[in-house]
Motif scaffolding. Structure first.
Motif, mmCIF file in Angstrom:
data_model
loop_
_atom_site.group_PDB
_atom_site.id
_atom_site.type_symbol
_atom_site.label_atom_id
_atom_site.label_comp_id
_atom_site.label_asym_id
_atom_site.label_seq_id
_atom_site.Cartn_x
_atom_site.Cartn_y
_atom_site.Cartn_z
ATOM 1 N N ASP A 76 0.823 -1.214 -0.099
ATOM 2 C CA ASP A 76 0.131 0.105 0.016
ATOM 3 C C ASP A 76 0.820 1.144 -0.018
ATOM 4 N N PHE A 77 2.021 1.393 1.019
ATOM 5 C CA PHE A 77 2.795 2.264 0.794
ATOM 6 C C PHE A 77 3.438 2.699 -0.269
ATOM 7 N N CYS A 78 3.949 1.374 -1.050
ATOM 8 C CA CYS A 78 4.456 1.607 -2.439
ATOM 9 C C CYS A 78 3.592 2.277 -3.483
ATOM 10 N N SER A 79 2.718 1.741 -3.480
ATOM 11 C CA SER A 79 1.517 2.047 -4.562
ATOM 12 C C SER A 79 1.119 3.605 -4.353
ATOM 13 N N GLU A 80 0.744 3.953 -3.142
ATOM 14 C CA GLU A 80 0.434 5.339 -2.642
ATOM 15 C C GLU A 80 1.412 6.302 -3.166
ATOM 16 N N THR A 81 2.726 5.680 -2.867
ATOM 17 C CA THR A 81 3.947 6.852 -3.272
ATOM 18 C C THR A 81 3.966 7.066 -4.596
ATOM 19 N N VAL A 82 3.858 5.902 -5.527
ATOM 20 C CA VAL A 82 3.862 6.007 -6.831
ATOM 21 C C VAL A 82 2.704 6.828 -7.414
ATOM 22 N N ALA A 83 1.525 6.512 -6.859
ATOM 23 C CA ALA A 83 0.523 7.282 -7.183
ATOM 24 C C ALA A 83 0.454 8.635 -6.945
ATOM 25 N N LYS A 84 1.019 8.980 -5.835
ATOM 26 C CA LYS A 84 0.975 10.395 -5.473
ATOM 27 C C LYS A 84 1.926 11.404 -6.415
ATOM 28 N N LEU A 85 3.255 10.658 -6.711
ATOM 29 C CA LEU A 85 4.203 11.361 -7.434
ATOM 30 C C LEU A 85 3.825 11.380 -8.958
ATOM 31 N N GLY A 86 2.996 10.285 -9.341
ATOM 32 C CA GLY A 86 2.187 10.227 -10.694
ATOM 33 C C GLY A 86 3.376 10.279 -11.772
ATOM 34 N N SER A 87 3.132 11.037 -12.801
ATOM 35 C CA SER A 87 4.437 11.112 -13.864
ATOM 36 C C SER A 87 5.559 11.409 -13.572
ATOM 37 N N SER A 88 5.860 12.137 -12.454
ATOM 38 C CA SER A 88 7.239 12.443 -12.210
ATOM 39 C C SER A 88 7.881 11.294 -11.452
ATOM 40 N N TRP A 89 7.218 10.214 -11.205
ATOM 41 C CA TRP A 89 7.984 9.036 -10.730
ATOM 42 C C TRP A 89 9.036 8.514 -11.520
ATOM 43 N N PRO A 90 8.732 8.225 -12.821
ATOM 44 C CA PRO A 90 9.821 7.857 -13.615
ATOM 45 C C PRO A 90 11.097 8.811 -13.796
ATOM 46 N N GLY A 125 23.314 5.528 -5.121
ATOM 47 C CA GLY A 125 23.052 4.290 -5.380
ATOM 48 C C GLY A 125 22.063 3.892 -4.436
ATOM 49 N N SER A 126 22.370 4.485 -3.223
ATOM 50 C CA SER A 126 21.399 4.011 -2.153
ATOM 51 C C SER A 126 20.300 4.505 -2.381
ATOM 52 N N LEU A 127 19.868 5.953 -3.075
ATOM 53 C CA LEU A 127 18.567 6.519 -3.387
ATOM 54 C C LEU A 127 17.885 5.672 -4.349
ATOM 55 N N LEU A 128 18.593 5.337 -5.461
ATOM 56 C CA LEU A 128 18.177 4.427 -6.731
ATOM 57 C C LEU A 128 17.858 3.212 -5.997
ATOM 58 N N ALA A 129 18.282 2.423 -5.257
ATOM 59 C CA ALA A 129 18.109 1.407 -4.697
ATOM 60 C C ALA A 129 16.654 1.329 -3.806
ATOM 61 N N VAL A 130 16.453 2.369 -3.144
ATOM 62 C CA VAL A 130 15.295 2.399 -2.554
ATOM 63 C C VAL A 130 14.138 2.848 -3.636
ATOM 64 N N TRP A 131 14.555 3.578 -4.495
ATOM 65 C CA TRP A 131 13.420 4.000 -5.765
ATOM 66 C C TRP A 131 13.094 2.816 -6.221
ATOM 67 N N TRP A 132 14.052 1.713 -6.621
ATOM 68 C CA TRP A 132 13.829 0.852 -7.310
ATOM 69 C C TRP A 132 12.896 -0.360 -6.652
ATOM 70 N N LEU A 133 13.247 -0.374 -5.379
ATOM 71 C CA LEU A 133 12.665 -1.348 -4.439
ATOM 72 C C LEU A 133 11.041 -0.976 -4.439
ATOM 73 N N VAL A 134 10.587 0.273 -4.159
ATOM 74 C CA VAL A 134 9.364 0.909 -4.002
ATOM 75 C C VAL A 134 8.797 0.429 -5.421
ATOM 76 N N ASP A 135 9.392 0.584 -6.504
ATOM 77 C CA ASP A 135 8.910 0.527 -7.704
ATOM 78 C C ASP A 135 8.841 -0.920 -8.018
ATOM 79 N N VAL A 136 9.594 -2.009 -7.825
ATOM 80 C CA VAL A 136 9.396 -3.473 -7.984
ATOM 81 C C VAL A 136 8.162 -3.769 -7.219
ATOM 82 N N VAL A 137 8.021 -3.404 -5.951
ATOM 83 C CA VAL A 137 6.858 -3.812 -5.120
ATOM 84 C C VAL A 137 5.571 -3.198 -5.915
ATOM 85 N N ASP A 138 5.621 -1.891 -6.308
ATOM 86 C CA ASP A 138 4.377 -1.438 -7.026
ATOM 87 C C ASP A 138 3.886 -2.287 -8.291
ATOM 88 N N GLN A 139 5.105 -2.433 -9.125
ATOM 89 C CA GLN A 139 4.848 -3.321 -10.294
ATOM 90 C C GLN A 139 4.611 -4.636 -9.973
#
Length: 101
Positions: A3-17, A48-62
């Motif tokens: 839920d956290f990952c999906s909400e984060t991606v949804a809130k940021l919308g088109s700026s997430w990618p 690299g750490s920030l990218l890993a967190v971004w990637w983790l959130v995105d992988v869970v969301d996807q």
């Protein structure tokens, strides 16, 4: 966590990618803009750490398959070896072209 990952991606919308590509660009190109080895490692570590967190959130969301995550982790891990950076870049490109919807 889903839920956290999906909400984060949804809130940021088109700026997430854009955030993901920005972090990747900073991780990859950042060391070219510093003159000291310590600065290069610091930049690569931070981005690299920030990218890993971004990637983790995105992988869970996807909802990426476990085997795809494992293959990506192996590619990124090999990328940390000498002359292995190409595999880290390939893992990112493959994620965007084949895995991410």
């Amino acid at each position: 966590m889903t839920d956290f990952c999906s909400e984060t991606v949804a809130k940021l919308g088109s700026s997430w990618p854009v955030i993901g590509w920005g972090l990747f660009g900073c991780w990859f190109l950042g060391p070219f803009f510093t003159s000291t080895l310590a600065g290069q490692y610091t930049l690569m570590g931070v981005f690299g750490s920030l990218l890993a967190v971004w990637w983790l959130v995105d992988v869970v969301d996807q909802q990426v398959a476990v085997w795809e995550i494992l293959v990506g982790l192996v590619m990124v891990a090999i990328g940390f070896l000498s002359r292995g950076l190409v595999l880290s870049i390939a893992a990112w490109v493959i994620y965007w072209t084949r895995v991410r919807e």
